[in-house]
Design a protein around this motif. Structure first.
Motif, mmCIF file in Angstrom:
data_model
loop_
_atom_site.group_PDB
_atom_site.id
_atom_site.type_symbol
_atom_site.label_atom_id
_atom_site.label_comp_id
_atom_site.label_asym_id
_atom_site.label_seq_id
_atom_site.Cartn_x
_atom_site.Cartn_y
_atom_site.Cartn_z
ATOM 1 N N THR A 803 -45.931 86.243 27.811
ATOM 2 C CA THR A 803 -44.624 86.340 27.149
ATOM 3 C C THR A 803 -43.482 86.743 28.083
ATOM 4 N N PRO A 804 -43.636 87.744 28.963
ATOM 5 C CA PRO A 804 -42.508 88.108 29.831
ATOM 6 C C PRO A 804 -42.058 86.996 30.781
ATOM 7 N N ASP A 805 -42.918 86.015 31.034
ATOM 8 C CA ASP A 805 -42.609 84.986 32.029
ATOM 9 C C ASP A 805 -42.007 83.729 31.435
ATOM 10 N N VAL A 806 -41.943 83.629 30.101
ATOM 11 C CA VAL A 806 -41.469 82.398 29.483
ATOM 12 C C VAL A 806 -40.325 82.698 28.525
ATOM 13 N N SER A 807 -39.594 81.641 28.152
ATOM 14 C CA SER A 807 -38.445 81.778 27.254
ATOM 15 C C SER A 807 -38.719 81.218 25.863
ATOM 16 N N MET A 808 -39.811 80.511 25.690
ATOM 17 C CA MET A 808 -40.094 79.922 24.379
ATOM 18 C C MET A 808 -40.377 81.018 23.354
ATOM 19 N N SER A 809 -40.237 80.672 22.075
ATOM 20 C CA SER A 809 -40.430 81.655 21.006
ATOM 21 C C SER A 809 -41.893 82.079 20.918
ATOM 22 N N LEU A 901 -59.059 73.989 37.994
ATOM 23 C CA LEU A 901 -58.896 74.527 36.655
ATOM 24 C C LEU A 901 -57.482 75.070 36.513
ATOM 25 N N VAL A 902 -56.901 74.896 35.330
ATOM 26 C CA VAL A 902 -55.555 75.392 35.046
ATOM 27 C C VAL A 902 -55.658 76.451 33.964
ATOM 28 N N THR A 903 -55.050 77.616 34.203
ATOM 29 C CA THR A 903 -55.078 78.699 33.230
ATOM 30 C C THR A 903 -53.970 78.514 32.200
ATOM 31 N N PHE A 904 -54.055 79.261 31.116
ATOM 32 C CA PHE A 904 -53.032 79.176 30.083
ATOM 33 C C PHE A 904 -51.688 79.670 30.612
ATOM 34 N N ARG A 905 -51.710 80.655 31.461
ATOM 35 C CA ARG A 905 -50.453 81.166 32.012
ATOM 36 C C ARG A 905 -49.732 80.090 32.832
ATOM 37 N N GLU A 906 -50.477 79.392 33.651
ATOM 38 C CA GLU A 906 -49.886 78.322 34.452
ATOM 39 C C GLU A 906 -49.379 77.184 33.564
ATOM 40 N N PHE A 907 -50.158 76.844 32.550
ATOM 41 C CA PHE A 907 -49.778 75.760 31.648
ATOM 42 C C PHE A 907 -48.526 76.136 30.862
ATOM 43 N N ALA A 908 -48.472 77.362 30.344
ATOM 44 C CA ALA A 908 -47.315 77.801 29.563
ATOM 45 C C ALA A 908 -46.061 77.845 30.428
ATOM 46 N N GLY A 909 -46.188 78.266 31.682
ATOM 47 C CA GLY A 909 -45.036 78.287 32.576
ATOM 48 C C GLY A 909 -44.485 76.898 32.826
ATOM 49 N N TRP A 910 -45.376 75.931 33.019
ATOM 50 C CA TRP A 910 -44.945 74.533 33.228
ATOM 51 C C TRP A 910 -44.233 73.998 31.987
ATOM 52 N N LEU A 911 -44.812 74.224 30.810
ATOM 53 C CA LEU A 911 -44.218 73.721 29.577
ATOM 54 C C LEU A 911 -42.881 74.402 29.300
ATOM 55 N N ASP A 912 -42.791 75.682 29.610
ATOM 56 C CA ASP A 912 -41.540 76.414 29.402
ATOM 57 C C ASP A 912 -40.425 75.855 30.291
ATOM 58 N N THR A 913 -40.774 75.474 31.499
ATOM 59 C CA THR A 913 -39.772 74.877 32.395
ATOM 60 C C THR A 913 -39.238 73.574 31.828
ATOM 61 N N GLN A 980 -48.935 88.688 50.160
ATOM 62 C CA GLN A 980 -48.207 89.906 49.856
ATOM 63 C C GLN A 980 -46.909 89.598 49.116
ATOM 64 N N ASP A 981 -46.225 88.537 49.562
ATOM 65 C CA ASP A 981 -44.977 88.158 48.894
ATOM 66 C C ASP A 981 -45.219 87.759 47.445
ATOM 67 N N LEU A 982 -46.290 86.999 47.232
ATOM 68 C CA LEU A 982 -46.594 86.567 45.866
ATOM 69 C C LEU A 982 -46.919 87.741 44.960
ATOM 70 N N ALA A 983 -47.576 88.751 45.523
ATOM 71 C CA ALA A 983 -47.916 89.930 44.729
ATOM 72 C C ALA A 983 -46.683 90.737 44.362
ATOM 73 N N LYS A 984 -45.691 90.759 45.250
ATOM 74 C CA LYS A 984 -44.492 91.572 45.005
ATOM 75 C C LYS A 984 -43.498 90.864 44.093
ATOM 76 N N GLU A 985 -43.438 89.533 44.180
ATOM 77 C CA GLU A 985 -42.405 88.814 43.448
ATOM 78 C C GLU A 985 -42.798 88.650 41.985
ATOM 79 N N LYS A 986 -41.992 89.222 41.107
ATOM 80 C CA LYS A 986 -42.236 89.088 39.687
ATOM 81 C C LYS A 986 -41.309 88.043 39.070
ATOM 82 N N GLU A 987 -40.238 87.738 39.749
ATOM 83 C CA GLU A 987 -39.322 86.725 39.275
ATOM 84 C C GLU A 987 -39.673 85.383 39.923
ATOM 85 N N LYS A 988 -39.188 84.346 39.339
ATOM 86 C CA LYS A 988 -39.469 83.014 39.870
ATOM 87 C C LYS A 988 -38.715 82.806 41.177
ATOM 88 N N ASP A 989 -39.306 82.000 42.016
ATOM 89 C CA ASP A 989 -38.762 81.821 43.359
ATOM 90 C C ASP A 989 -37.607 80.820 43.355
#
Length: 1135
Positions: A803-809, A901-913, A980-989
């Protein structure tokens, strides 16, 4: 299809059939109303009549009749859903039979000849098909045809059985058929022109129950997360309810927890499930629970008979159950007389002479020079032959084991074995002595060396002697050992508490762990040696809990007891890694070690974990949670007043969880708790249910008056603390404190002192009618609820993370999760065995150790992702080939860990974009789809190995020469930095620079845009706009090449190329066949493409146009099942 010839007295009664073709011997007829203009009253009435009268004509509106001249009787010999199908049968009759029939003089011979031919055709068709295995093959064939025509599911969706019933919609009943298949329950009804049909996957069922209302006297209610359905008017409601529960339970265990819950081998192969197998499986589950046999035992015969019982000097009527390794007898009244005879103890099974007093007798002789007589056995010869065959097999295995064991003994001298050492070094001699003591296996029960002193020891000793004498008398009358008669008398002796001197022996006898020990000589020794020195998550948890196991008992304040406990728990974790170690096992093992030898304690632990408490000690403690849910229903059944005053029984069940997991050992005084363990080994889990109900009933008034969960906990804790036994002191040394309540002192009862024997006897008197069969039925139903509760929790966790990573309802995100999960299940339903295994393995998320399962996490492979991609992608894909290519690129882009394999988090992020992000993010996604790793060298074979594994955030230098160590180090350092960068970055690049796009990649990018615009209302304007943008970008690339300048986003990349010539090799891979020199001549950046697109208003409007995700999800839900089913059916036909 051909039908078993059935007489029809009137060929066209009530004008319901219309003749289409005819000759002297055959008629081809069509059901009136079928194929006629819709809305005609005759068609509507005939259709309703067909459904109400259970007619096949609704599904098969065409038929062929055999008619004999000058006869009023005809026979239906074929029917079909389509005229083409029936015409094939008609043509066969005309070409193969019609000419032959004219030569018969006797017209009755014509009918016999044709009927014989048709039956032969049916027999040929049935050969090897499922219908041949059913009790009524002909009716099942018809039902199977209806099921396939109505619902259009793949052929691998096997129909198990069907029932005629009503489905209620409010107060309106719909008469129809309920079809039960391996993955779904489906209903179909047609009444007065209105068709009702729906499919409910077992994986969506959350509750199954019987209900009773004013209109529906008795109905079956099936609940899902969306709605409830009620079914009634079954001819056999109990059978239907049982089959529905079984199929749902099997499907959910297979689909939702295949790694944890035990499932019989036959049920692991859904295509082998039939109604007969379900009936056999229900009996098998009951037999395993009643006699507490090993879960691997297969039931062979069930026969009614009578057993000679010397203690009653008569024959006792009951049922004989035979399995792979056991003969079991139970009287008609469950529990009044039980006998278990392991075949390993049997010497012979012989038939005796049959007389009027002793019909069909069979004598079973055992090693202890005793014999058991069974009479009134039907099919005695086959039964004895089958038993002797298994007996010979067991005796041969025993002889081979003894000869091998004797050979080993002669070759090597016996040596003591030791467990593994946890300390690697010793500082002095005292530590060495302590270490040896700590690792030497005990050959006696710990209680012999560490007896806990109690007040009134002399009185306890005399009581022990009395008990011992009672048991000795019992052995003389009822036998001793595993094949002892188990009657109500032994129940009274067990309730008094087994004497300490006999406790270990009787635990081994009552649980039949003695047979396991006898048939596995030396197994524990080898197991301890194999587990020596091994370290795992289980051994770490065992070490933490060793000193928490009965810390007040002297045996576990000593290194000897601790070492023995360590060996038993570690050996079991090594034996059964699926369970490994679970909390509360240490408490059980501690008590077992007190009264049994170490090896015996190990086999007792095996019996408890694998047979007596199935599924209790897996990673999610499913079995214990199921029994808590069952316990709640038993409270409602047996203690309705308490249930009325305490509406939320979950608080009581949460308190009682420790009762079941530790068999009351953690809540009762030690000597009282051991008496409960005695009852558990005699009656199994039924004893814990009964005692729990008795404890709640004894405190029902106080619990009803309690105001919160904490007060209820205090009431039960205080009550259980003061439950004593004859072996403990009569008065507790420190009476429990009075309960603090807001009421007056008169309302607080004085502390009562209850004797454990009295409490056990009360539980038998008041709740002794609780049967094993009833408990097993309740477990089957409540396992559905528990597994679905775990699924709900997994869904909540997944949504909370995403939920924190996507904008959909939240509603849309939840619906997308359901689509994602359903896609996984469809592969399990109808995929081939390899894809099913891969999908199920992908659904379990492993911890860092790789050994422990953390949670269930659904992930999709490439075919599953492409199916869901086609349902949810917002833009038309142009040609099918390019749409498939784009789906492959998207999968490669989302598959970040390269596990296919694609996780739900990755799939939801793609669809949200695609649906919720701004224009620049959508263009950024399209850009990334046309550069590595999404774009591969060969689109025909999207293998990850054909493209360099390049980061989308920074370039990775690949294909480095192996002899240049410094460059390898640079690559490794760069990889570490990226992680290390990927672990620190919480916002999209958003601001991260992307690699440049070469000319080949840009051409693919343009091709994708053209495909996206195809079919759009503004198609011409969009094509003109993209042509303009393409021309502009090509000019930018040429200018950049001629000026030898580069875009702002590739400055760092160009510097790296100047400093590192090995980058040329990586660039060569990016070009997809072009030279590195050519790539350096023409490149464009993401910023240049974005700026060019923004110059065209038509393109801006297209990408900024709001997209309705809710509508797309609703459409996907409608299409997903049948579209995927059609694809899988096509694959099965072509393979």
């Amino acid at each position: 299809m051909w039908l078993n010839p059935e007489e029809v007295l009137l060929k066209n009664a009530l004008k319901l059939w219309v003749t289409e073709r005819s000759n002297d011997f055959f008629l081809l007829q069509r059901r009136r109303g079928h194929g006629e203009p819709t809305g005609r009253i005759t068609g509507l009435l005939v259709g309703a009549l067909d459904t109400v009268l259970d007619s096949n004509a609704r599904v098969t509106p065409f038929r062929i009749l055999l008619q004999v001249p000058s006869s009023q009787i005809s026979w239906v010999i074929a029917s079909g859903a389509a005229i083409e199908e029936v015409n094939k049968h008609w043509d066969w009759l005309v070409h193969n039979l019609l000419h032959s029939l004219s030569v018969f003089e006797n017209k009755e011979d014509v009918a016999s000849f044709v009927k014989g031919k048709v039956k032969g055709l049916i027999a040929e068709e049935l050969r090897g098909r499922q219908a041949a295995q059913e009790e009524d093959p002909e009716k099942f064939r018809e039902a199977l045809l209806k099921f396939e025509l109505h619902f259009g599911l793949p052929s691998s969706e096997k129909l198990v059985t069907y029932y005629s019933c009503c489905c209620w919609k409010g107060r309106v009943p719909r008469q129809g058929f309920l079809y039960l298949s391996i993955n779904h329950m489906s209903f179909y009804s047609f009444l007065l022109g209105k068709e009702v049909k729906f499919v409910i996957p077992w994986a969506e069922m959350t509750r199954l129950e019987r209900v009773s209302t004013g209109l529906m006297t008795e109905a079956i209610r099936v609940s899902t997360r969306q709605r409830q359905r009620e079914f009634s008017m079954f001819l056999n409601r109990d059978e239907a309810f049982g089959v529905i529960g079984q199929l749902a339970d099997i499907a959910l265990r297979r689909l939702l927890d295949s790694e944890g819950l035990e499932l019989d081998r036959v049920l692991q192969q859904p295509t082998r499930i039939t109604k007969r197998i379900l009936e056999e499986q229900a009996i098998r589950e009951y037999v395993l629970a009643l006699f507490r046999l090993p879960r691997a035992e297969k039931l062979h015969e069930v026969a009614s008979c009578s057993l000679w019982t010397p203690h009653s000097r008569s024959h006792t009527a009951g049922t004989l159950y035979t399995t792979d390794s056991y003969l079991c007898f139970s009287s008609r009244e469950e529990g009044s007389c039980i006998l278990i005879i392991p075949l390993s103890e049997v010497l012979s099974i012989e038939k005796a002479e049959s007389t009027s007093l002793l019909p069909n007798p069979v004598i079973v002789s055992v090693r202890t020079k005793k014999a058991f007589q069974l009479i009134e056995l039907q099919d005695r010869n086959e039964l004895v032959e089958s038993l002797n065959s298994r007996l010979r097999s067991i005796q041969w295995k025993q002889s081979m084991f003894r000869s091998r064991k004797d050979g080993k003994r002669s070759m090597s001298a016996p040596t003591p074995y030791y467990t593994f050492y946890y300390d690697t070094g010793f500082s002095d001699e005292e530590e060495k002595e302590e270490q040896v003591l700590r690792n030497t296996v005990n050959s006696e029960a710990l209680m012999t060396a560490f007896h806990q002193s109690q007040p009134g020891a002399n009185g306890n000793k005399s009581m022990e002697q009395v008990k011992e004498q009672l048991w000795e008398d019992h052995f003389l009358e009822f036998g001793r050992g595993v094949h002892m008669f188990r009657t109500e008398k032994i129940q009274r002796l067990v309730a008094m508490g087994i004497p300490e001197s006999l406790r270990g022996e009787l635990w081994m006898t009552l649980s039949d762990a003695s047979s396991e020990l006898e048939s596995h000589q030396g197994y524990y020794t080898n197991l301890v040696q194999k587990s020596m020195g091994q370290s795992s998550l289980a051994t770490e948890e065992i070490e933490r809990d060793l000193h928490r196991s009965l810390p007040d008992h002297p045996a576990f304040q000593n290194p000897t007891g601790i070492a023995a406990l360590r060996r038993v728990l570690t050996a079991y974790a090594h034996r059964n890694p699926k369970i490994g170690y679970c909390q509360s096992m240490n408490i059980l093992a501690s008590v077992l070690l007190l009264y049994a030898k170490e090896e015996e304690a190990f086999w007792l632990l095996v019996a408890v974990c694998e047979r007596m408490l199935p599924d209790y000690f897996n990673r999610r403690v499913i079995g214990a949670q199921v029994d808590q849910s069952v316990f709640e229903e038993l409270i409602r059944e047996r203690l309705p007043e308490l249930a009325e005053h305490v509406p939320d029984l979950s608080s009581l069940s949460s308190v009682s969880l420790s009762w079941f997991l530790t068999l009351f050992l953690s809540v009762l005084p030690f000597h009282s708790a051991v008496c409960v363990v005695d009852c558990f080994f005699f009656h199994g889990i039924r004893a814990i249910f009964q005692l729990g109900l008795a404890a709640l009933e004894a405190n029902a008034a106080q619990l009803s008056a309690s105001t919160d969960d904490g007060q209820a906990l205090m009431i039960l804790t205080s009550f259980l603390d003061q439950v004593g036994s004859e072996e403990s002191s009569c008065v507790p040394s420190s009476p429990p404190a009075a309960l603090e309540t807001s009421s007056s002192d008169a309302d607080v009862p004085a502390v009562r002192h209850t004797n454990i024997t009295d409490l056990i006897n009360q539980s038998y008197e008041k709740f002794g009618d609780l049967s094993v069969r009833h408990i097993e039925r309740l477990r089957c139903r409540h396992r559905i609820q528990v597994l679905q509760a775990h699924e709900d929790t997994a869904k909540e966790n997944a949504l909370r993370v995403v939920t924190p990573d996507v904008s959909m309802s939240p509603e849309n995100l939840a619906d997308v999760y359901d689509l994602f999960k359903t896609e996984h299940f469809i592969s399990l339903y109808w995929g081939d065995s390899s894809s099913v295994a891969a999908a199920e393995a992908a659904a379990w998320h492993h911890g860092d150790s790789g050994c422990s399962y953390i949670e269930r996490q659904y992930r999709l492979d490439r075919p599953q992702f492409k199916s869901l991609y086609g349902l949810l992608v917002p833009w038309p894909g142009g040609s099918n080939q390019h749409a498939d290519t784009l789906a492959n690129r998207t999968f490669a882009l989302l598959d970040q860990d390269r596990k296919n394999l694609v996780t739900f988090r990755e799939f939801a992020g793609w669809l949200d974009t695609l649906y919720c992000e701004e224009l620049n993010e959508k263009i950024r996604l399209l850009y990334r789809l046309h550069i590595p790793p999404a774009l591969t060298e060969s689109e025909d074979d999207p293998s990850l190995m054909k493209s360099p594994l390049m980061s989308t955030n920074r370039p990775l230098y690949v294909n480095l020469p192996s002899d240049v160590e410094d460059e390898v180090k640079d690559y490794q350092e760069q990889l570490k930095q990226m992680l290390q960068d990927l672990a620190k970055e919480k916002e999209k690049d958003v601001e991260k620079p992307l690699p440049l796009m070469n000319q080949r990649e840009f051409i693919q990018f343009c091709k994708t845009l053209y495909g996206m615009f195809h079919g759009d209302p503004e198609e011409n304007e969009l094509f003109q706009a993209i042509a303009t943008v393409t021309s502009l970008v090509l000019q930018i690339g040429e200018v950049g090449h001629r000026g030898h300048s580069s875009g702002s986003e590739v400055t760092s990349q160009e510097e790296a190329r100047e400093a590192d010539p090995t980058q040329v090799a990586a660039d060569d891979g990016n070009g997809g066949g072009t030279s590195s020199a050519a790539e350096s001549e023409w490149t464009v950046s993401y910023a240049q493409i974005l700026a060019s697109l923004l110059t065209e208003q038509a393109l801006v409007q297209f990408f900024e146009k709001p997209l309705d995700l809710s509508t797309k999800i609703a459409e996907a839900k409608e299409k997903q099942y049948h579209q995927r089913a059609g694809l899988l059916t096509l694959q099965q036909r072509t393979s």
